[in-house]
Enzyme design. Structure first.
Site, mmCIF file in Angstrom:
data_model
loop_
_atom_site.group_PDB
_atom_site.id
_atom_site.type_symbol
_atom_site.label_atom_id
_atom_site.label_comp_id
_atom_site.label_asym_id
_atom_site.label_seq_id
_atom_site.Cartn_x
_atom_site.Cartn_y
_atom_site.Cartn_z
ATOM 1 C CB SER A 28 7.541 10.866 0.774
ATOM 2 O OG SER A 28 7.076 11.063 2.089
ATOM 3 C CE1 TYR A 66 9.812 5.743 2.495
ATOM 4 C CE2 TYR A 66 9.187 7.781 3.611
ATOM 5 C CZ TYR A 66 8.918 6.788 2.685
ATOM 6 O OH TYR A 66 7.764 6.833 1.932
HETATM 7 P P1 NDP Z 1 2.435 -0.365 0.552
HETATM 8 O O1 NDP Z 1 3.373 -1.033 1.498
HETATM 9 O O2 NDP Z 1 0.980 -0.597 0.723
HETATM 10 O O3 NDP Z 1 2.826 -0.741 -0.939
HETATM 11 C C1 NDP Z 1 4.155 -0.888 -1.356
HETATM 12 C C2 NDP Z 1 4.157 -1.615 -2.674
HETATM 13 O O4 NDP Z 1 5.511 -1.755 -3.119
HETATM 14 C C3 NDP Z 1 3.561 -3.005 -2.589
HETATM 15 O O5 NDP Z 1 2.743 -3.224 -3.715
HETATM 16 C C4 NDP Z 1 4.772 -3.922 -2.640
HETATM 17 O O6 NDP Z 1 4.410 -5.112 -3.295
HETATM 18 C C5 NDP Z 1 5.717 -3.099 -3.507
HETATM 19 N N1 NDP Z 1 7.112 -3.475 -3.326
HETATM 20 C C6 NDP Z 1 7.850 -3.424 -2.190
HETATM 21 N N2 NDP Z 1 9.084 -3.890 -2.430
HETATM 22 C C7 NDP Z 1 9.123 -4.254 -3.739
HETATM 23 C C8 NDP Z 1 10.104 -4.802 -4.588
HETATM 24 N N3 NDP Z 1 11.329 -5.108 -4.136
HETATM 25 N N4 NDP Z 1 9.792 -5.035 -5.874
HETATM 26 C C9 NDP Z 1 8.563 -4.756 -6.346
HETATM 27 N N5 NDP Z 1 7.591 -4.219 -5.596
HETATM 28 C C10 NDP Z 1 7.872 -3.986 -4.314
HETATM 29 O O7 NDP Z 1 2.786 1.179 0.642
HETATM 30 P P2 NDP Z 1 2.241 2.455 -0.144
HETATM 31 O O8 NDP Z 1 1.215 2.096 -1.121
HETATM 32 O O9 NDP Z 1 1.956 3.474 0.855
HETATM 33 O O10 NDP Z 1 3.582 2.880 -0.888
HETATM 34 C C11 NDP Z 1 3.657 3.206 -2.258
HETATM 35 C C12 NDP Z 1 4.656 4.320 -2.441
HETATM 36 O O11 NDP Z 1 4.157 5.503 -1.850
HETATM 37 C C13 NDP Z 1 6.025 4.070 -1.802
HETATM 38 O O12 NDP Z 1 7.039 4.501 -2.667
HETATM 39 C C14 NDP Z 1 5.972 4.935 -0.564
HETATM 40 O O13 NDP Z 1 7.257 5.304 -0.129
HETATM 41 C C15 NDP Z 1 5.165 6.103 -1.078
HETATM 42 N N6 NDP Z 1 4.552 6.944 -0.056
HETATM 43 C C16 NDP Z 1 3.622 6.429 0.795
HETATM 44 C C17 NDP Z 1 3.092 7.221 1.793
HETATM 45 C C18 NDP Z 1 2.142 6.688 2.808
HETATM 46 O O14 NDP Z 1 1.915 7.369 3.818
HETATM 47 N N7 NDP Z 1 1.567 5.520 2.622
HETATM 48 C C19 NDP Z 1 3.460 8.632 1.907
HETATM 49 C C20 NDP Z 1 4.411 9.067 0.954
HETATM 50 C C21 NDP Z 1 4.932 8.253 -0.003
HETATM 51 P P3 NDP Z 1 5.025 -6.577 -3.029
HETATM 52 O O15 NDP Z 1 5.351 -6.667 -1.573
HETATM 53 O O16 NDP Z 1 3.928 -7.472 -3.477
HETATM 54 O O17 NDP Z 1 6.225 -6.654 -3.935
#
Ligand code: NDP
Length: 246
Positions: A142, A156
């Site tokens: 990030s 975070y």
């Molecule tokens: P979302 O919350 O939309 O997606 C997060 C995903 O992670 C979901 O598919 C969720 O699926 C999965 N997840 C969460 N916990 C678990 C777990 N214990 N096991 C397996 N899967 C898990 O967020 P983003 O798409 O934005 O996030 C994706 C990545 O991008 C993250 O690492 C985030 O930190 C990073 N990021 C995002 C930014 C933003 O502004 N959106 C900026 C910078 C980085 P489920 O709940 O079905 O398991």
């Protein structure tokens, strides 16, 4: 043919946001997807969409905090397709709150998902990549892994600094045949903004995310890293909304 078609790409956190957008984008370029998360119903819908549009994908339910489940994900990809070309370590959680609230449960969850989840992915896929003498880790950090997002995002940020450090060390140790890319996005529209239990912090995050850009922006960056010739290793991509100063 492009350099994405027919590659087998495993994506964690594919049930929403960046992971889902990346799956759809790569499927259009002809990649074969192995999609994982905990919400299997969401993954099944995504697989249906991809397959209906002529793509190839399977869903596998796994919690990245459970090492045996991450291993089973990689084993399933290997048993189904015989190789893995790319692992996108994307699953993540952002729980924003001041340190003084000592939300240690949320600290634990972020460390377990954002750091240990990535490490379990590496542990499962690295032996495969070494045996194949090819493979590509794409780890999602990030801009909070470049600058400390404080107050509120300190832990975070700590997890995302860790992802960046682990990626760089990994690249240095296993480079040669294996590529490692760190993606550092700014505010991207997804479900991530709903991960904070502290009401005041959640409100601040909601305001901040008004400038967010679509998840497809990150999908295109990931595709760019994958489509390079195999002797080109895109190590880091930073992208933000034009309006974002942090
Ligand atoms: P979302 O919350 O939309 O997606 C997060 C995903 O992670 C979901 O598919 C969720 O699926 C999965 N997840 C969460 N916990 C678990 C777990 N214990 N096991 C397996 N899967 C898990 O967020 P983003 O798409 O934005 O996030 C994706 C990545 O991008 C993250 O690492 C985030 O930190 C990073 N990021 C995002 C930014 C933003 O502004 N959106 C900026 C910078 C980085 P489920 O709940 O079905 O398991």
């Amino acid at each position: 043919m492009n350099n994405i078609a027919n590659k087998v790409v495993v994506i964690t956190g594919a049930s929403s946001g960046l992971g889902e957008a990346t799956a759809l984008h790569l499927a259009k370029q002809g990649a074969t997807l192995v999609l994982s998360a905990r919400r299997k119903d969401r993954l099944d819908q995504l697989v249906d969409t991809i397959v209906t549009n002529g793509g190839q994908a399977i869903a596998f339910k796994a919690d990245v905090t459970v090492q045996t489940e991450v291993q089973a994900l990689i084993d399933t990809a290997m048993n189904t397709y015989g190789r893995i070309d790319v692992l996108v370590n994307n699953a993540g959680l952002m729980s924003i709150a001041p340190m003084s609230l000592t939300k240690t449960d949320e600290w634990d969850r972020m460390i377990d998902i954002n750091i240990k989840g990535v490490l379990y992915g590496i542990a499962a896929a690295l032996p495969v990549f070494q045996k194949q003498k090819s493979g590509h880790f794409i780890n999602i950090s990030s801009v909070a892994g470049i600058k400390v997002f404080s107050p509120g995002g300190t832990v975070y940020s700590g997890t995302k600094f860790a992802v960046k450090a682990i990626s760089e060390g990994l690249r240095h140790e296993v480079g040669g045949d294996i590529r490692t890319t760190t993606i550092c996005p700014g505010a991207i529209d997804s479900e991530l903004k709903f991960g904070s239990s502290d009401e005041q912090s959640a409100e601040t995050v909601k305001e901040f995310y008004k400038m967010a850009i679509p998840a497809e922006s990150v999908a295109r960056a990931i595709a760019y890293a994958i489509e390079q010739p195999k002797d080109v290793d895109i190590n880091e991509i930073v992208l933000r909304p034009t309006q974002q100063d942090f």
